[in-house]
Design a protein around this motif. Structure first.
Motif, PDB file in Angstrom:
ATOM      1  N   ALA A  62       0.881  -1.111   0.019  1.00 25.75           N
ATOM      2  CA  ALA A  62       0.177  -0.206  -0.070  1.00 25.75           C
ATOM      3  C   ALA A  62       0.909   1.123  -0.002  1.00 25.75           C
ATOM      4  O   ALA A  62       0.470   2.331  -0.460  1.00 25.75           O
ATOM      5  N   PHE A  66       0.385   3.084  -3.607  1.00 24.13           N
ATOM      6  CA  PHE A  66      -0.845   3.918  -3.376  1.00 24.13           C
ATOM      7  C   PHE A  66      -0.801   5.131  -2.393  1.00 24.13           C
ATOM      8  O   PHE A  66      -1.242   6.146  -2.853  1.00 24.13           O
ATOM      9  N   ALA A  67      -0.254   4.995  -1.181  1.00 19.96           N
ATOM     10  CA  ALA A  67      -0.404   6.127  -0.219  1.00 19.96           C
ATOM     11  C   ALA A  67       1.011   6.574   0.258  1.00 19.96           C
ATOM     12  O   ALA A  67       0.736   7.598   0.904  1.00 19.96           O
ATOM     13  N   VAL A  71       0.406   5.719   4.298  1.00 21.85           N
ATOM     14  CA  VAL A  71      -0.219   4.526   4.442  1.00 21.85           C
ATOM     15  C   VAL A  71      -0.789   4.284   6.106  1.00 21.85           C
ATOM     16  O   VAL A  71      -1.447   3.387   6.467  1.00 21.85           O
ATOM     17  N   SER A  74      -3.899   5.311   6.180  1.00 19.75           N
ATOM     18  CA  SER A  74      -4.779   4.255   5.612  1.00 19.75           C
ATOM     19  C   SER A  74      -5.196   3.211   6.807  1.00 19.75           C
ATOM     20  O   SER A  74      -6.353   2.547   6.700  1.00 19.75           O
ATOM     21  N   GLY A 259      -5.550   3.050  -0.590  1.00 17.43           N
ATOM     22  CA  GLY A 259      -4.481   2.222   0.213  1.00 17.43           C
ATOM     23  C   GLY A 259      -5.517   1.453   1.420  1.00 17.43           C
ATOM     24  O   GLY A 259      -5.410   0.691   2.018  1.00 17.43           O
TER      25      GLY A 259
END
Length: 510
Positions: A62, A66-67, A71, A74, A259
């Motif tokens: 993640a 994604f983040a 995260v 997240s 995420g």
């Protein structure tokens, strides 16, 4: 004050099973489970099912894709979403302390058909979860031996068939333990849980020595178009991106939310703890305490791992790895020996997750069988041990065959969608039961009803929308199969349905 509705108040697909009937069924001799679990058992069960190999990999993936360092948020968002749903589970479990979890709760509030659907979803979650993780357990077992210089193939050839022998081994061991008694298997699982938490804490402490504040900048990287796999393929896009036409993005706020959808997988399984309500001592008090304590510990562990991971190395370095995980971070800072510790931790982590999922699968099928929606013979329990031997053995055989003989990797996201759909209905069910049965004693009450249950349902739906269109398509096929089974068997053999039919026959005579 609301009064108990008569059994025949609702008929057809909307017919409900009263709370009193569910509790009475749990006292039947041939279908009675033994109450033996306490707060510590439930807490360790929640940790056991949530802290698996994913703690070493899902956060890294993640963060990388994604983040970024975001995260950490997240994980917090995923934990809040899970926590809101778990509050709803806790209220239900303290009100209806019987096996079946979301299936039983839905049967009492929204009717038999929706209860069947959610039970069918829970079977999907636990069956695919146990099979996928049993498969990975076999792979990690070979990895551990390789780390220590002992080659061990994870498959053996049986004629034209390649058999993964590891899943057969681990599923067989825990099936036997679960047949022998829930408390015994809980004690064994607790030992493994303590070991894996110790490994996680060791990794966190060592990792903190390599944390650099500069790696947390930027904390939420600037959004950019996603160009990798899933960016253009309709089947691998999220359903939200597919329906809205929005271009899939990495990083930024939407990346952070994506995420959260990914790391939510790390919290999968807490609903399974609720399936053991019928085997808990003083469930009205024990269930909420055990569930929330377990969730709190798991959230703390995941956040600490995320803090260490993103502080050790830049998320850009993680993104350059084909399969980013916690071992990747340690290798990048020159601590290669940590890979051995993490491999052992992943193996031990998966062990207890498989056990709890096998337990949950058996209890869900057991509850549906006791209601007649599946063959009643599956709800027979051992007079000596108080465990559902038949269904536990059947669950073990099916999971072992799927994990040992098939490629289960394609089923991973099915675990998420099955769980989230259950979360949605349980969240709504709390509101319904508050209105229809306000007279029931509740040892735990969700605050701010209906606001928090609605928020829980909305957040879960949002996470579902971030799953791929292919996952939704497979989910739809599973639901169609479930509807066919219900109308072909469950509806005609339903105990509630038969009781209502008997009432109708008696009515003219009286």
């Amino acid at each position: 004050m609301a009064t108990t509705p008569p059994p025949s108040a609702r008929r057809g697909l909307m017919r409900t099973k009263s709370v009193e009937s569910s509790i009475q069924d749990s006292l039947e001799g041939e279908s009675k489970l033994k109450r033996s679990l306490g707060v510590t058992d439930l807490t360790l069960m929640g940790i056991a099912v949530a802290v698996g190999a994913g703690i070493f990999s899902v956060g890294a993936n993640a963060a990388a894709n994604f983040a970024g360092p975001g995260v950490i948020i997240s994980f917090v968002l995923a934990a809040v979403t899970c926590g809101l749903a778990i509050m709803c589970y806790a209220e239900f479990a303290s009100t209806i302390p019987v096996a079946g979890s979301a299936y039983t709760f839905t049967y009492a509030t929204m009717g038999e058909f929706l209860a069947w659907i959610i039970g069918w979803d829970l079977i999907l979650e636990t069956l695919t979860g146990a099979a996928v993780l049993a498969k990975y357990w076999g792979i990690y077992l070979s990895t551990v031996f390789e780390q220590f210089g002992v080659p061990l193939p994870d498959t053996i050839a049986l004629g034209p068939v390649q058999l993964s022998w590891g899943p057969f081994l681990i599923v067989a061991v825990f099936t036997v333990l679960l047949v022998l008694g829930t408390q015994l298997s809980s004690r064994v699982g607790s030992v493994f849980t303590v070991i894996k938490v110790g490994i996680v804490l060791f990794v966190i402490v060592v990792g903190f020595f390599f944390v650099k504040a500069s790696n947390y900048t930027p904390f939420i990287p600037e959004s950019q178009p996603r160009t990798g796999e899933g960016a253009t393929d309709a089947w691998t896009q999220s359903l939200f991106s597919f329906l809205s036409g929005a271009a899939p993005a990495q990083y930024g706020v939407f990346g952070l939310l994506a995420g959260a959808s990914l790391v939510f997988f790390a919290f999968i399984g807490f609903d399974i703890v609720a399936t053991s309500a019928e085997e808990v001592k003083d469930p009205q008090k024990t269930m909420p305490r055990g569930i929330f304590l377990g969730l709190g510990i798991v959230t703390l562990l995941y956040v600490l791992v995320a803090v260490v991971l993103t502080g050790m190395v830049s998320y850009r370095d993680l993104a350059s790895s084909e399969t980013p995980n916690l071992a990747t971070a340690f290798e990048l800072v020159g601590v290669d020996w940590a890979a051995k510790v993490i491999a052992v931790g992943a193996l031990v982590g998966l062990t207890t997750v498989i056990m709890v999922l096998l337990l949950g699968l058996a209890r869900i099928v057991f509850s549906m069988s006791r209601d007649g929606l599946l063959p009643r013979g599956l709800s027979k329990t051992s007079a000596k041990r108080g465990t559902p031997v038949r269904v536990q053995v059947l669950a073990g055989v099916v999971v072992a065959l799927i994990a040992g003989l098939t490629d289960v990797g394609v089923l991973e996201e099915m675990i998420n969608i099955g769980t989230l759909s259950a979360f949605v209905l349980v969240s709504i069910g709390v509101i319904v039961l508050r209105r229809t049965r306000s007279d029931l004693p509740r040892a735990f009450r969700v605050p701010l009803v209906p606001f928090l249950p609605i928020l829980s349902a909305v957040l879960c739906i949002w996470l579902m929308l971030n799953l791929t269109t292919l996952t939704w398509a497979r989910f739809a096929v599973w639901l169609v199969i479930g509807v066919v089974v219900y109308f072909a068997y469950g509806r005609r053999h339903s105990r509630v349905g038969r009781e209502q039919a008997a009432e109708r026959q008696e009515a003219p005579r009286s």
